[in-house]
Motif scaffolding. Sequence first.
Motif, PDB file in Angstrom:
ATOM      1  N   ALA A 111     -66.856  13.871 -69.589  1.00 48.99           N
ATOM      2  CA  ALA A 111     -66.714  14.397 -70.953  1.00 48.99           C
ATOM      3  C   ALA A 111     -66.960  13.286 -71.964  1.00 48.99           C
ATOM      4  N   ALA A 240     -64.601  20.229 -77.131  1.00 54.50           N
ATOM      5  CA  ALA A 240     -64.180  19.518 -75.916  1.00 54.50           C
ATOM      6  C   ALA A 240     -65.368  19.557 -74.966  1.00 54.50           C
ATOM      7  N   GLY A 242     -66.048  18.281 -72.239  1.00 54.14           N
ATOM      8  CA  GLY A 242     -65.782  18.455 -70.815  1.00 54.14           C
ATOM      9  C   GLY A 242     -65.745  19.919 -70.404  1.00 54.14           C
ATOM     10  N   SER A 275     -61.749  14.255 -75.624  1.00 50.22           N
ATOM     11  CA  SER A 275     -62.059  13.923 -74.229  1.00 50.22           C
ATOM     12  C   SER A 275     -61.055  12.911 -73.699  1.00 50.22           C
TER      13      SER A 275
END
Length: 418
Positions: A111, A240, A242, A275
Amino acid sequence: MTFHPDILCPFCGLGCGDIGIDQDDSGIAPRPSGCPQADRLFRRSATVPTDARMGGTAVSMDDAVAEAARLLANSHAPLIAGLATDVDGVLSALTLAERIGATVDHERSDALFRNLAVLRRFGWSTTTLAELRNRSDLVLVVGPDPAAAFPRLWERWVVPEPAFMPDGARSVVFLGGEPMPETAQLLGGQIETVDPGAADLATLVAGLRTALAGRAATGDPMTGLAARLRAARYAVVVWAAGLFQGPQPDMVVEGLVRLIRTVDGTTRCAGLPLSGADNVIGANQASGWRTGFPLRTGFDGGVPTHDPERFDWRRRLQDADVTLWISAFRPEMPEFSTNGAVIMLAPPEMAMTPEPALFIPVGTPGIDHAGDVFRADSVVALHAGMLIDRGLPSVAGVIGRILAALNQTATVKETAGC
Ligand code: SF4
């Protein structure tokens, strides 16, 4: 029974400092916090096995340290990964990596590098969680609800009224993702979802940029969203990386960085890339201080070399003959396979199949010992205190002993003229 109020949570990077912990002879348990991660990970028994294991057999810590030093000293391609520990633990791991020529990476760096790849190419304008809470009047959430990885994001940083906005009004708009049920319940009428039909995230972001440039087709729902971004006093774009699905997630990040740049200037607009679990941000900062490079740095040439592809831990695992895996925050193993030997530094509760060559139990920062972790927005180092003494060493302590054993071996060899 003792009650500890306002304990700092070190796990996901939001840095919630209001966890209530009950402690008695059986161990510690959190009072319900509204966060599934904290409710699970703060629950620890007072009595745990503190023995190290070699091939599944209990050994003394002295023997375990000696064996770790032997394995690492004889390794031709060592890898130090996982790296889920406090800042002191990371700095020790970097010292060890330099000493033995290892590669260093964090389990959750994927991420991070989706964002860093773009930062490196374009630079970016980002903000902090405090600015999100106190100043934003429009929050644009791009992609999946970040609460999946940062459970109390909305409760802690968006539900409170903005301190520096005159009327306190705030809207939260989801683009390319749906709020989780918990988020919908918390934010209620503040939430809107823009759904211009099924499209991948990169296409949606490109569509919004087209609308911002005034080139959207008539009736395109992006036109209204573009106008709201322009009209906001302080818009924050939250993502986000990730959680992004699909190919080339960094292209989504790049689109967002360009979008923010378009809006910022006539009004305020900034990004908030999240992250940060298991101190990945702190690990990256420590790597920067120590080597001048981010994570995914190798020392096999005698000097630090950074390569985000070559030194990705998943890739290095394939040719690592010894892997030192560090997972101090949670007793859960990621799935990985390697043909080399594994030295595991993890909480004693971790169940491993197959058993590693060497298992050394360590404490969790913020539970078994004090430690510093970085908040997900990179700007604040948080100090987590100690809650319970179970006789577990810190990662920094164990690596310090491994380094001492390596130095001793080198001295003996020199003295013997080897
Ligand atoms: S949201 Fe994150 S920091 Fe807050 S309690 Fe949950 S895991 Fe801990």
